[in-house]
Motif scaffolding. Structure first.
Motif, PDB file in Angstrom:
ATOM      1  N   GLU A  81       0.825  -1.203   0.000  1.00 24.03           N
ATOM      2  CA  GLU A  81       0.000   0.000   0.000  1.00 24.03           C
ATOM      3  C   GLU A  81       0.864   1.260   0.000  1.00 24.03           C
ATOM      4  OE1 GLU A  81      -3.192   0.522  -0.252  1.00 24.03           O
ATOM      5  OE2 GLU A  81      -3.701  -1.589  -0.430  1.00 24.03           O
ATOM      6  N   GLN A  82       2.113   1.134   0.459  1.00 24.54           N
ATOM      7  CA  GLN A  82       2.974   2.304   0.590  1.00 24.54           C
ATOM      8  C   GLN A  82       3.937   2.480  -0.579  1.00 24.54           C
ATOM      9  OE1 GLN A  82       4.836   2.514   4.498  1.00 24.54           O
ATOM     10  NE2 GLN A  82       3.143   1.403   5.417  1.00 24.54           N
ATOM     11  N   SER A  83       4.168   1.411  -1.337  1.00 24.91           N
ATOM     12  CA  SER A  83       5.095   1.501  -2.467  1.00 24.91           C
ATOM     13  C   SER A  83       4.573   0.692  -3.646  1.00 24.91           C
ATOM     14  CB  SER A  83       6.481   0.976  -2.064  1.00 24.91           C
ATOM     15  OG  SER A  83       7.336   0.906  -3.196  1.00 24.91           O
ATOM     16  N   ASP A  84       4.628   1.301  -4.827  1.00 24.70           N
ATOM     17  CA  ASP A  84       4.241   0.587  -6.049  1.00 24.70           C
ATOM     18  C   ASP A  84       5.268  -0.473  -6.428  1.00 24.70           C
ATOM     19  OD1 ASP A  84       1.930   2.062  -6.372  1.00 24.70           O
ATOM     20  OD2 ASP A  84       2.901   3.592  -7.603  1.00 24.70           O
ATOM     21  N   HIS A  85       6.436  -0.445  -5.787  1.00 22.84           N
ATOM     22  CA  HIS A  85       7.513  -1.374  -6.154  1.00 22.84           C
ATOM     23  C   HIS A  85       7.597  -2.579  -5.224  1.00 22.84           C
ATOM     24  CE1 HIS A  85       8.845   1.216  -9.327  1.00 22.84           C
ATOM     25  NE2 HIS A  85       8.942   2.236  -8.502  1.00 22.84           N
ATOM     26  N   ILE A  86       6.525  -2.836  -4.479  1.00 23.94           N
ATOM     27  CA  ILE A  86       6.407  -4.042  -3.661  1.00 23.94           C
ATOM     28  C   ILE A  86       5.092  -4.715  -4.041  1.00 23.94           C
ATOM     29  CG2 ILE A  86       6.110  -4.927  -1.313  1.00 23.94           C
ATOM     30  CD1 ILE A  86       7.924  -2.655  -0.353  1.00 23.94           C
ATOM     31  N   VAL A  87       5.147  -6.021  -4.268  1.00 21.16           N
ATOM     32  CA  VAL A  87       3.954  -6.732  -4.719  1.00 21.16           C
ATOM     33  C   VAL A  87       2.815  -6.513  -3.720  1.00 21.16           C
ATOM     34  CG1 VAL A  87       4.571  -8.919  -3.592  1.00 21.16           C
ATOM     35  CG2 VAL A  87       3.084  -8.930  -5.615  1.00 21.16           C
ATOM     36  N   ILE A 415       0.315  10.178  -4.027  1.00 20.81           N
ATOM     37  CA  ILE A 415       0.844  11.331  -3.309  1.00 20.81           C
ATOM     38  C   ILE A 415       0.393  11.318  -1.852  1.00 20.81           C
ATOM     39  CG2 ILE A 415      -1.069  12.837  -4.013  1.00 20.81           C
ATOM     40  CD1 ILE A 415       2.621  13.857  -3.421  1.00 20.81           C
ATOM     41  N   GLY A 416      -0.854  10.922  -1.594  1.00 21.25           N
ATOM     42  CA  GLY A 416      -1.339  10.867  -0.214  1.00 21.25           C
ATOM     43  C   GLY A 416      -0.573   9.864   0.621  1.00 21.25           C
ATOM     44  N   ALA A 417      -0.347   8.676   0.054  1.00 20.51           N
ATOM     45  CA  ALA A 417       0.387   7.634   0.777  1.00 20.51           C
ATOM     46  C   ALA A 417       1.855   8.022   0.936  1.00 20.51           C
ATOM     47  CB  ALA A 417       0.265   6.305   0.039  1.00 20.51           C
ATOM     48  N   GLN A 418       2.454   8.620  -0.112  1.00 16.57           N
ATOM     49  CA  GLN A 418       3.862   8.995  -0.053  1.00 16.57           C
ATOM     50  C   GLN A 418       4.106  10.098   0.975  1.00 16.57           C
ATOM     51  OE1 GLN A 418       4.794  10.028  -4.091  1.00 16.57           O
ATOM     52  NE2 GLN A 418       4.698   7.918  -4.817  1.00 16.57           N
ATOM     53  N   ILE A 419       3.219  11.102   0.992  1.00 14.43           N
ATOM     54  CA  ILE A 419       3.361  12.188   1.961  1.00 14.43           C
ATOM     55  C   ILE A 419       3.279  11.625   3.379  1.00 14.43           C
ATOM     56  CG2 ILE A 419       2.213  14.209   2.947  1.00 14.43           C
ATOM     57  CD1 ILE A 419       3.565  15.034   0.476  1.00 14.43           C
ATOM     58  N   SER A 420       2.306  10.768   3.626  1.00 16.37           N
ATOM     59  CA  SER A 420       2.114  10.199   4.963  1.00 16.37           C
ATOM     60  C   SER A 420       3.308   9.355   5.381  1.00 16.37           C
ATOM     61  CB  SER A 420       0.833   9.350   4.999  1.00 16.37           C
ATOM     62  OG  SER A 420      -0.284  10.114   4.623  1.00 16.37           O
ATOM     63  N   THR A 421       3.780   8.502   4.472  1.00 19.00           N
ATOM     64  CA  THR A 421       4.934   7.646   4.770  1.00 19.00           C
ATOM     65  C   THR A 421       6.178   8.478   5.031  1.00 19.00           C
ATOM     66  OG1 THR A 421       4.008   5.898   3.372  1.00 19.00           O
ATOM     67  CG2 THR A 421       6.338   5.739   3.915  1.00 19.00           C
ATOM     68  N   ASN A 422       6.355   9.537   4.238  1.00 16.26           N
ATOM     69  CA  ASN A 422       7.530  10.389   4.410  1.00 16.26           C
ATOM     70  C   ASN A 422       7.478  11.153   5.730  1.00 16.26           C
ATOM     71  OD1 ASN A 422       8.791  13.362   3.813  1.00 16.26           O
ATOM     72  ND2 ASN A 422      10.001  11.718   2.879  1.00 16.26           N
ATOM     73  N   LEU A 423       6.305  11.587   6.152  1.00 20.25           N
ATOM     74  CA  LEU A 423       6.186  12.251   7.448  1.00 20.25           C
ATOM     75  C   LEU A 423       6.666  11.330   8.569  1.00 20.25           C
ATOM     76  CD1 LEU A 423       2.697  13.996   7.085  1.00 20.25           C
ATOM     77  CD2 LEU A 423       4.882  15.147   7.400  1.00 20.25           C
ATOM     78  N   ILE A 424       6.322  10.046   8.437  1.00 17.55           N
ATOM     79  CA  ILE A 424       6.718   9.063   9.451  1.00 17.55           C
ATOM     80  C   ILE A 424       8.234   8.853   9.450  1.00 17.55           C
ATOM     81  CG2 ILE A 424       6.533   6.634  10.122  1.00 17.55           C
ATOM     82  CD1 ILE A 424       3.653   6.742   8.936  1.00 17.55           C
ATOM     83  N   SER A 425       8.818   8.745   8.265  1.00 16.04           N
ATOM     84  CA  SER A 425      10.252   8.454   8.187  1.00 16.04           C
ATOM     85  C   SER A 425      11.115   9.676   8.524  1.00 16.04           C
ATOM     86  CB  SER A 425      10.611   7.929   6.795  1.00 16.04           C
ATOM     87  OG  SER A 425      10.332   8.895   5.803  1.00 16.04           O
ATOM     88  N   GLN A 426      10.693  10.876   8.101  1.00 15.96           N
ATOM     89  CA  GLN A 426      11.498  12.079   8.332  1.00 15.96           C
ATOM     90  C   GLN A 426      11.202  12.739   9.676  1.00 15.96           C
ATOM     91  OE1 GLN A 426      13.990  13.141   6.829  1.00 15.96           O
ATOM     92  NE2 GLN A 426      13.956  12.589   4.675  1.00 15.96           N
ATOM     93  N   LYS A 427       9.991  12.499  10.205  1.00 15.98           N
ATOM     94  CA  LYS A 427       9.580  13.045  11.519  1.00 15.98           C
ATOM     95  C   LYS A 427       9.499  14.571  11.527  1.00 15.98           C
ATOM     96  CE  LYS A 427      11.606   9.158  14.087  1.00 15.98           C
ATOM     97  NZ  LYS A 427      12.034   8.443  12.894  1.00 15.98           N
ATOM     98  N   LYS A 428       9.484  15.167  10.346  1.00 16.85           N
ATOM     99  CA  LYS A 428       9.320  16.619  10.261  1.00 16.85           C
ATOM    100  C   LYS A 428       8.850  16.992   8.861  1.00 16.85           C
ATOM    101  CE  LYS A 428      14.143  17.711   9.052  1.00 16.85           C
ATOM    102  NZ  LYS A 428      15.348  18.472   9.447  1.00 16.85           N
ATOM    103  N   TYR A 429       8.412  18.243   8.704  1.00 19.16           N
ATOM    104  CA  TYR A 429       7.989  18.739   7.396  1.00 19.16           C
ATOM    105  C   TYR A 429       8.170  20.254   7.377  1.00 19.16           C
ATOM    106  CZ  TYR A 429       3.602  19.885   9.841  1.00 19.16           C
ATOM    107  OH  TYR A 429       2.670  20.389  10.709  1.00 19.16           O
ATOM    108  N   HIS A 430       7.940  20.848   6.210  1.00 16.47           N
ATOM    109  CA  HIS A 430       8.106  22.294   6.050  1.00 16.47           C
ATOM    110  C   HIS A 430       6.809  22.922   5.567  1.00 16.47           C
ATOM    111  CE1 HIS A 430      12.227  20.591   5.329  1.00 16.47           C
ATOM    112  NE2 HIS A 430      12.474  21.421   6.309  1.00 16.47           N
TER     113      HIS A 430
END
Length: 500
Positions: A81-87, A415-430
């Motif tokens: 659900e988080q990456s198109d490059h995983i089955v 974009i919705g899934a990528q933004i959410s996943t990135n917020l989790i991994s980076q722990k910050k945003y601008h």
């Protein structure tokens, strides 16, 4: 007695009216692996959509292997659900003979092993495939939620046969990483040391062979072996015999062969591949993002077909530091110059960063300067009729009227899934604030750190969204979230005022 899978499937294939769990019509065998067999099938609950069904091997029907098989399905479902490059896994169940199975997307194509055996890959093809493999691996290493803690996933079996090359719309290859059957979850409540060796010795890191603690750097070692093989058809390390002891000695003692000079590889790529193969995990790239910093610009250079457009120009800015990328950013031409808020994912030297962009009146922009502004972050989630997050930002300055910046994240869009996943991994945003009528550059940039409880909340939302099935009705969830937002505005504002 369990009915053998072959007999079970034959009975389902013979009787066209008999369905697996009253839903799936079984077709032909399309693949075999160490853990099971994969069949083409048709989902009768979804207009006979073609799917692939993997059955756990008959020889592995014990409680330990059942648990591992179920874990593989869960990991693949969450990561897919988080990456198109995983089955992508869609369903899990147990048939009438108590044989576990899971249902995944059906892919047309072949695995990387078949391609590499024919001939070494061209340099542009190598770059395109490695970039996609890295994006999938990065998602796995970012992790899933376990016991309310973010737990990285170590694949432990990166090799050509676990990289599937699906056909894309342009006739090229779209990568899907397969087989998380022996993946290791870094559960914060458990030891990270392997309980026993599992993997394919030819591709395993020294620490995996030694059954030591594994981190992302172990997959990166396997990726180094894979990259070497894609370019040369050979592996960089050879064992004296094909047994565990010989491979253990080879990975721990034998230096990897240098890449052939006839390949004429760019020096930074040659250095990168050899650094992935270092015996010491500490001397390898520490994460996939370090590898992508080398691969992405080369991929753009060799796979751009000489076309220079706005998109490629914007993409090239990923090589620059994040502050430079933002300084060179303009309000997008496809967005109206109005008081709106929208999410954006920005690639830079330090990695990818989630951001919120908004246009405000000139005086409002001046009010909310970084040193005097507090930003309160609040996430609201609606699972039905569509998985949707309302990402609320409150800009607060005691001297001025507070400003709400609400933004919707549709978790069924990339974009919705990528933004959410990135917020989790980076722990910050601008947050970038633009002035109305002046789209040439932002006037204020706010950096917001996301609290740990908010990160857990986001991961939980993604988990719930991964199990959602149905027809998309995003507007329905937006309406519900908007009403909920209006009802809690005063409570949030009062709490922020008290805290500040």
């Amino acid at each position: 007695m369990f009915k053998p899978i072959s007999d079970l499937v034959k009975s389902l294939q013979k009787d066209s009216q008999e369905l697996l769990t009253n839903r799936y019509k079984i077709g032909n065998l399309v693949g075999k692996g160490a853990m099971g067999q994969v069949y083409k099938a048709f989902d009768t609950n979804n207009n006979d959509t073609v799917v692939a069904i993997k059955f756990l091997s008959q020889a592995l029907l014990d409680s330990k292997m059942r648990d591992r098989f179920q874990k593989e399905a869960k990991i693949s479902a969450l990561l897919g659900e988080q990456s198109d490059h995983i089955v992508r896994v869609k369903d899990y169940g147990v048939d009438d003979s108590q044989v576990p199975f899971y249902v995944m997307e059906y892919l047309e194509g072949y695995d990387l092993d078949q391609l590499v055996k024919k001939k070494p890959l061209s340099f542009p093809k190598f770059l395109s495939l490695i970039r996609q493999i890295c994006l999938g691996l990065e998602c796995a290493h970012n992790g899933i939620l376990v016991n309310n803690e973010l737990a990285p996933i170590i694949h432990r079996d990166i090799k050509p046969s676990n990289i599937f090359l699906a056909k894309d719309e342009k006739g090229g290859h779209f990568v899907k990483i397969l087989d998380f059957g022996i993946a290791q979850i870094h559960n914060p409540d458990e030891s990270l040391t392997q309980k026993s060796f599992m993997g394919t010795p030819e591709y395993c890191s020294p620490e995996q062979m030694a059954e030591d603690e594994l981190k992302a750097t172990s997959d990166i070692y396997s990726l180094g072996v894979l990259m070497y093989q894609m370019l040369t058809q050979q592996t960089p390390i050879k064992a004296e015999a094909h047994n565990f002891q010989s491979w253990y000695k080879a990975h721990n003692e034998f230096p990897p062969k240098k890449l052939p000079t006839y390949l004429e590889l760019p020096k930074d790529l040659d250095d990168l591949i050899m650094s992935c193969l270092h015996k010491s995990p500490a001397r390898r790239p520490q994460n996939i993002r370090e590898i992508l910093k080398v691969i992405i610009p080369l991929d753009r250079e060799y796979n751009s077909d000489g076309e220079i457009n706005q998109k490629s120009q914007e993409a090239s800015s990923a090589l620059l530091p994040i502050n430079t990328v933002y300084r060179q950013s303009f309000w997008p031409q496809d967005k109206p110059q109005k008081k709106i808020v929208f999410p954006n994912l920005v690639e830079a030297q330090e990695g990818a960063f989630s951001s919120l962009w908004s246009m405000l009146e000139s005086d409002e922009v001046l009010h909310f300067q970084p040193k005097s502004t507090f930003c309160f972050t609040h996430f609201m989630f609606q699972a039905t009729p569509h998985p949707m997050i309302l990402w609320v930002n409150l800009l607060y300055n005691r001297t001025y009227e507070p400003k709400w910046l609400p933004c919707y994240l549709d978790l069924k869009t990339d974009i919705g899934a990528q933004i959410s996943t990135n917020l989790i991994s980076q722990k910050k945003y601008h947050i970038l604030l633009f002035e109305l009528g002046h789209p040439s550059g932002y006037k204020q940039k706010l950096t917001v750190n996301v609290a740990s409880e908010k990160l857990k909340q986001l991961q939980n939302f993604l988990l719930k969204a991964s199990s959602w099935q149905g027809e998309g009705q995003p507007e329905g969830s937006k309406i519900i979230l908007k009403k909920q937002f209006e009802s809690v505005k005063k409570t949030i504002l009062a709490a922020v005022a008290r805290a500040k």
